[in-house]
Design an enzyme around this catalytic site. Structure first.
Site, PDB file in Angstrom:
ATOM      1  N   LYS A 298       3.509 -15.307   1.478  1.00  0.00           N
ATOM      2  CA  LYS A 298       3.510 -16.182   0.299  1.00  0.00           C
ATOM      3  C   LYS A 298       4.967 -16.364  -0.140  1.00  0.00           C
ATOM      4  CE  LYS A 298       0.452 -16.985  -2.474  1.00  0.00           C
ATOM      5  NZ  LYS A 298      -0.104 -18.305  -2.853  1.00  0.00           N
TER       6      LYS A 298
ATOM      7  N   TYR B  98       0.827  -1.214   0.000  1.00  0.00           N
ATOM      8  CA  TYR B  98       0.000   0.000   0.000  1.00  0.00           C
ATOM      9  C   TYR B  98       0.862   1.265   0.000  1.00  0.00           C
ATOM     10  CZ  TYR B  98      -4.043  -2.942   1.044  1.00  0.00           C
ATOM     11  OH  TYR B  98      -5.033  -3.896   0.990  1.00  0.00           O
TER      12      TYR B  98
ATOM     13  N   ASP C 276     -10.825  -9.039   7.343  1.00  0.00           N
ATOM     14  CA  ASP C 276     -12.222  -8.873   6.928  1.00  0.00           C
ATOM     15  C   ASP C 276     -12.945 -10.219   6.884  1.00  0.00           C
ATOM     16  OD1 ASP C 276     -12.036  -6.150   6.760  1.00  0.00           O
ATOM     17  OD2 ASP C 276     -12.916  -6.024   4.757  1.00  0.00           O
TER      18      ASP C 276
ATOM     19  N   ASP D  62      -5.261  -7.100   5.579  1.00  0.00           N
ATOM     20  CA  ASP D  62      -6.487  -6.387   5.223  1.00  0.00           C
ATOM     21  C   ASP D  62      -7.574  -7.396   4.847  1.00  0.00           C
ATOM     22  OD1 ASP D  62      -8.225  -4.408   4.522  1.00  0.00           O
ATOM     23  OD2 ASP D  62      -7.080  -3.659   2.811  1.00  0.00           O
TER      24      ASP D  62
ATOM     25  N   ASP E 171      -2.888 -17.923   1.309  1.00  0.00           N
ATOM     26  CA  ASP E 171      -4.083 -18.493   0.673  1.00  0.00           C
ATOM     27  C   ASP E 171      -4.617 -19.672   1.491  1.00  0.00           C
ATOM     28  OD1 ASP E 171      -1.706 -19.757  -0.029  1.00  0.00           O
ATOM     29  OD2 ASP E 171      -2.402 -20.384  -2.006  1.00  0.00           O
TER      30      ASP E 171
END
Ligand code: NAD
Length: 368
Positions: free
Chosen positions: A193, A142, A254, A250, A226
């Site tokens: 990852k 970000y 959620d 993020d 994942d």
């Protein structure tokens, strides 16, 4: 009795309605002689834009810097959809996070037994769930440079975001996760990852080294982001503390939020670096936004906001017992069947924001 200065930023939409309920709960803690709280109020987001033409004024930034903790409700709404980009409501939030150096975002996902049926997952999968997601908040994709869209000679465009982490950024967020785990169930799941990203390779290496050096007593596991997403909805109770980067955090937080039933239930904390006395800059806020669709109706759920105050007691003021009692008061009120509209489910009726605040304050008064 210790006294704490809390800088209250109600913000926009339902913000002022839910923050009013925090003051009721704080009064019970003060009346019980556990601590005194001085609330100073400021403006952020659309309300600050209306007053000063800025998303937050310099004077309020100075108050936020000086406070023992900042308590913010939410910013934004359609009224400010077309204000200049630099002064849009979210700019106030980002400025606070950046200037206070809030690199660690803590999001607990707790499923109160009384609300287990409000989750999209089966009761036995979520009932009694209590996990903590620690998300790196000031680095990663970000913020990394270059971050741009360029025109190519062939008439196409090219967009670049840069995922970048340095050792110290990974070390300090991992340390927060290990410290938290020691006070909980002593397990950290670190997620990235590393199979496809260099930043993931470094992340795993730094977390492993820090664990070996300073936190070998904590159980550490690594899980690809994942796979973690999949495990979160398969069997979330396997986790205690999850630590991950800004982007994965993020998304995963959620996902975790929906395990608990409603956005109106979820508090969060954002912490900065510890100073020489071990004190950190901190901001506490509900996960939800300003809910313009229900603003002014007196029906918003104040539990995420009250829970955020509870987190301030726990993480900024060391008032662990009072924080536990606030959580218990919330749990008791829910067990008694009281519901705001967002968590009504099959209940016959729902109560107002103010009635929910009163009920939690009364339950706390009985328990404290
Ligand atoms: P939102 O979280 O405000 O609302 C989503 C849905 O959840 C709405 O139906 C709302 O009524 C409901 N809801 C949220 N909080 C609730 C509560 N406490 N009690 C009962 N119901 C609740 O998200 P949105 O609608 O996508 O965004 C609305 C505005 O909030 C936008 O301007 C957005 O930019 C802003 N926003 C701000 C923050 C923040 O300040 N941290 C976070 C998210 C969104």
């Amino acid at each position: 009795m210790a006294s704490y200065n809390i800088f209250l930023l109600p913000g926009d939409g339902i913000g002022p309605e839910v923050t009013a309920e925090v003051e009721k709960v704080a009064k019970i803690v003060s009346d019980a002689g556990l601590a005194k709280f001085e609330f100073e109020k400021g403006l952020v987001g659309g309300s600050a834009y209306d007053a000063h033409g800025l998303a937050i004024s310099e004077a309020d930034m100075a108050r936020a810097q000086a406070a023992d903790a900042v308590l913010l409700a939410a910013v934004g709404g359609p009224k400010w959809a077309n204000v200049p980009y630099e002064v849009r409501p979210e700019a106030g939030l980002l400025r606070l996070r950046k200037d206070l150096g809030l690199f660690a975002n803590l999001r607990p996902a707790i499923c109160y037994p009384a609300l287990a049926d409000a989750s999209s997952l089966k009761r036995d999968i979520v009932e009694g769930l209590d996990i903590m997601i620690v998300r790196e908040l000031t680095g990663g994709v970000y913020f990394g440079e270059p971050k741009e869209i360029t025109n190519l000679p062939n008439g196409q465009k090219r967009a670049v975001d840069t995922q970048v982490y340095e050792t110290y950024e990974i070390e300090r967020i991992a340390a927060v996760a290990f410290e938290l785990a020691r006070k909980r169930n002593n397990k950290v799941t670190s997620s990235e990852k590393h199979n496809v990203m260099k930043s993931g390779v470094l992340w795993k290496e730094v977390v492993t080294d820090l664990h070996k050096k300073s936190y070998a007593d904590v159980k550490l596991e690594h899980m690809l982001a994942d796979a973690l997403g999949m495990q979160l909805v398969r069997w979330p109770k396997q986790f205690d503390v999850i630590v991950t980067d800004n982007l994965f955090g993020d998304m995963l937080s959620d996902v975790a939020s929906m395990l608990t039933g409603s956005l109106g239930m979820l508090p969060s904390a954002s912490l900065g670096e510890a100073d020489a006395n071990g004190k950190r800059k901190a901001m506490y806020e509900p996960v939800h936004g300003s809910a313009p669709d229900i603003a002014g109706k007196g029906i918003a759920n104040p539990i995420a906001m009250i829970g955020s105050f509870g987190m301030a007691l726990r993480y900024s003021f060391g008032l662990i017992e009072a924080a536990d009692l606030i959580e218990k008061a919330i749990s008791d009120v829910l067990a008694a069947g009281l519901r705001t509209a967002d968590i009504k489910g099959e209940a016959a009726s729902s109560i107002s924001t103010s009635a929910m605040g009163d009920a939690i304050a009364n339950a706390l008064k009985k328990a404290i």
